[in-house]
Design a protein around this motif. Structure first.
Motif, PDB file in Angstrom:
ATOM      1  N   GLY A 170       0.828  -1.253   0.023  1.00 56.67           N
ATOM      2  CA  GLY A 170       0.154   0.077  -0.061  1.00 56.67           C
ATOM      3  C   GLY A 170       0.983   1.259   0.073  1.00 56.67           C
ATOM      4  N   TRP A 171       0.525   2.235  -0.718  1.00 49.45           N
ATOM      5  CA  TRP A 171       1.179   3.576  -0.957  1.00 49.45           C
ATOM      6  C   TRP A 171       0.566   4.637  -0.109  1.00 49.45           C
ATOM      7  CZ3 TRP A 171       1.936   7.318  -5.505  1.00 49.45           C
ATOM      8  CH2 TRP A 171       2.827   8.163  -5.358  1.00 49.45           C
ATOM      9  N   VAL A 172       1.112   5.373   0.756  1.00 46.60           N
ATOM     10  CA  VAL A 172       0.393   6.347   1.662  1.00 46.60           C
ATOM     11  C   VAL A 172       0.723   7.693   0.744  1.00 46.60           C
ATOM     12  CG1 VAL A 172       0.294   7.365   3.822  1.00 46.60           C
ATOM     13  CG2 VAL A 172       1.191   4.976   3.482  1.00 46.60           C
ATOM     14  N   LEU A 173      -0.303   8.304   0.329  1.00 49.88           N
ATOM     15  CA  LEU A 173       0.136   9.512  -0.464  1.00 49.88           C
ATOM     16  C   LEU A 173       0.530  10.679   0.342  1.00 49.88           C
ATOM     17  CD1 LEU A 173      -3.102   9.186  -3.018  1.00 49.88           C
ATOM     18  CD2 LEU A 173      -0.804   8.095  -3.382  1.00 49.88           C
ATOM     19  N   SER A 174       1.336  11.427  -0.072  1.00 49.26           N
ATOM     20  CA  SER A 174       1.632  12.676   0.543  1.00 49.26           C
ATOM     21  C   SER A 174       0.836  13.769  -0.200  1.00 49.26           C
ATOM     22  CB  SER A 174       3.319  13.068   0.296  1.00 49.26           C
ATOM     23  OG  SER A 174       4.003  12.208   0.809  1.00 49.26           O
ATOM     24  N   ASP A 175       0.198  13.499  -1.293  1.00 49.45           N
ATOM     25  CA  ASP A 175      -0.571  14.491  -1.964  1.00 49.45           C
ATOM     26  C   ASP A 175      -1.374  13.731  -2.803  1.00 49.45           C
ATOM     27  OD1 ASP A 175       0.547  17.151  -1.136  1.00 49.45           O
ATOM     28  OD2 ASP A 175       2.195  16.263  -1.963  1.00 49.45           O
ATOM     29  N   TYR A 176      -2.698  14.146  -3.131  1.00 50.12           N
ATOM     30  CA  TYR A 176      -3.815  13.721  -3.904  1.00 50.12           C
ATOM     31  C   TYR A 176      -3.690  14.364  -5.306  1.00 50.12           C
ATOM     32  CZ  TYR A 176      -8.183  11.632  -5.306  1.00 50.12           C
ATOM     33  OH  TYR A 176      -9.184  10.902  -6.152  1.00 50.12           O
ATOM     34  N   LYS A 188       0.236   0.073  -9.431  1.00 51.88           N
ATOM     35  CA  LYS A 188      -0.989  -0.631  -9.186  1.00 51.88           C
ATOM     36  C   LYS A 188      -1.140  -1.293  -7.699  1.00 51.88           C
ATOM     37  CE  LYS A 188      -2.830  -1.178 -13.900  1.00 51.88           C
ATOM     38  NZ  LYS A 188      -1.601  -0.080 -14.450  1.00 51.88           N
ATOM     39  N   PRO A 189      -0.757  -0.720  -6.721  1.00 52.82           N
ATOM     40  CA  PRO A 189      -0.863  -1.238  -5.382  1.00 52.82           C
ATOM     41  C   PRO A 189      -1.762  -1.799  -5.077  1.00 52.82           C
ATOM     42  CG  PRO A 189      -0.906   1.024  -5.128  1.00 52.82           C
ATOM     43  CD  PRO A 189      -0.921   0.909  -6.764  1.00 52.82           C
ATOM     44  N   GLU A 190      -2.061  -2.812  -4.006  1.00 51.07           N
ATOM     45  CA  GLU A 190      -3.271  -3.318  -3.597  1.00 51.07           C
ATOM     46  C   GLU A 190      -4.109  -2.193  -2.826  1.00 51.07           C
ATOM     47  OE1 GLU A 190      -1.115  -6.701  -4.298  1.00 51.07           O
ATOM     48  OE2 GLU A 190      -0.520  -4.891  -3.528  1.00 51.07           O
ATOM     49  N   PHE A 191      -3.331  -1.320  -2.268  1.00 53.10           N
ATOM     50  CA  PHE A 191      -4.074  -0.203  -1.177  1.00 53.10           C
ATOM     51  C   PHE A 191      -3.513   1.016  -1.556  1.00 53.10           C
ATOM     52  CE2 PHE A 191      -4.578  -4.596   0.712  1.00 53.10           C
ATOM     53  CZ  PHE A 191      -5.964  -4.425   0.972  1.00 53.10           C
ATOM     54  N   LEU A 192      -4.219   2.165  -1.315  1.00 53.98           N
ATOM     55  CA  LEU A 192      -3.944   3.468  -1.323  1.00 53.98           C
ATOM     56  C   LEU A 192      -4.448   4.166  -0.054  1.00 53.98           C
ATOM     57  CD1 LEU A 192      -4.643   4.609  -5.051  1.00 53.98           C
ATOM     58  CD2 LEU A 192      -2.332   4.402  -3.896  1.00 53.98           C
ATOM     59  N   PHE A 193      -3.504   4.735   0.695  1.00 55.76           N
ATOM     60  CA  PHE A 193      -3.922   5.397   1.835  1.00 55.76           C
ATOM     61  C   PHE A 193      -3.835   6.806   1.669  1.00 55.76           C
ATOM     62  CE2 PHE A 193      -3.141   1.209   3.445  1.00 55.76           C
ATOM     63  CZ  PHE A 193      -3.758   1.224   4.671  1.00 55.76           C
ATOM     64  N   CYS A 194      -4.563   7.643   2.218  1.00 54.02           N
ATOM     65  CA  CYS A 194      -4.920   9.082   2.298  1.00 54.02           C
ATOM     66  C   CYS A 194      -5.466   9.786   3.266  1.00 54.02           C
ATOM     67  CB  CYS A 194      -5.261   9.550   0.703  1.00 54.02           C
ATOM     68  SG  CYS A 194      -4.975  11.292   0.476  1.00 54.02           S
ATOM     69  N   ASP A 195      -4.933  10.750   3.851  1.00 54.66           N
ATOM     70  CA  ASP A 195      -5.465  11.729   4.868  1.00 54.66           C
ATOM     71  C   ASP A 195      -6.823  12.245   4.187  1.00 54.66           C
ATOM     72  OD1 ASP A 195      -5.922  13.612   6.749  1.00 54.66           O
ATOM     73  OD2 ASP A 195      -4.213  13.815   7.282  1.00 54.66           O
TER      74      ASP A 195
END
Length: 263
Positions: A170-176, A188-195
């Motif tokens: 899963g990649w945790v996004l610094s910016d959307y 194409k990660p299985e997960f995307l994380f975002c605040d």
């Protein structure tokens, strides 16, 4: 409450365990979340001075342990004696709660086959020790529970390395934004994380793809439901008990299906 929300299943992730009621990223916090019915846990990993992965969010020890210095300054033998009872937030209620090693948490996960863990590799350790050492040591310890672990990070090279190690990522996004979108559409990660505060206006749906969205820093059922309507699959929260209770109360009132904290 909008009608389509009644048909969408929401998964709850305990952010650093039941971090509202217990010292974050500790075995009591993780156990408490599981006892409340949570089946998705998130926790953070740094390396000690001698390269042993430990579960802690800040590498500086001031906030969680009330001590000067960093985990990078202490051997694992020394860190095993450090209490992380968050005295500033929790007072003296959790005397004796220590920093767990990643191996300690893996032993806990071995006993709970229903649990999926999101393991965040912190950038400060990657900068201090290098990607090869940090990622290799974390993945090696996680091997016994690989099928139930997702390795996540803000650091894209670390995420790539975890994928090459045959882990879900899963990649945790610094910016959307469009720049990030080009990267994760290629990965194409299985997960995307975002605040949730970094997301676009409330009426805009999240970008679709083979990934699943996990939105964090969510502490109200109303926000969770609005995010689910926009395409979020997971809600990450420190307010574990209040969120579970809020969803259960909502389900009773409106015959909604409860959030999937028990999957």
């Amino acid at each position: 409450m909008p009608g389509p929300l009644t048909h969408r299943l929401i998964h709850l992730i305990a952010h650093r365990g039941n971090a509202r009621d217990y010292p974050e990223n500790t075995l009591p916090a993780l156990r408490s979340a599981v006892e409340l019915g949570i089946r998705f846990l998130e926790f953070d990993v740094h390396l000690s001075a001698d390269g042993v992965p430990v579960v802690i969010h800040d590498h500086e020890l001031t906030r969680t342990a009330g001590l000067p210095g960093s985990v990078f300054d202490y051997s694992i033998a020394e860190l095993r004696q450090v209490e992380v009872n968050e005295p500033g937030r929790l007072g003296g209620r959790f005397h004796g709660v220590l920093i767990p090693t990643l191996a300690d948490v893996v032993e806990f996960l071995k006993e709970r086959h229903e649990i999926t863990a999101f393991v965040e590799i912190k950038r400060a350790s990657l900068r201090r020790f290098g990607h090869e050492q940090v990622v290799a040591r974390v993945l090696d310890i996680l091997k016994p529970v690989r099928s139930r672990c997702v390795v996540i990070s803000f650091d894209l090279p670390a995420v790539h390395m975890a994928r090459h190690g045959s882990f879900a990522i899963g990649w945790v996004l610094s910016d959307y934004d469009g720049h990030a979108r080009l990267k994760f559409e290629a990965l194409k990660p299985e997960f995307l994380f975002c605040d949730h505060e970094k997301l676009p206006p409330r009426d805009e749906r999240l970008w679709r793809g083979p990934w699943r969205w996990a939105i964090y820093e969510v502490e109200s059922v109303e926000l969770a439901l609005s995010l689910a309507e926009r395409g979020a699959d997971f809600i990450e929260t420190m307010a574990v008990a209040p969120m579970i209770q809020a969803f259960r109360s909502l389900a009773v009132r409106s015959n909604l299906k409860e959030p999937d904290e028990t999957r």
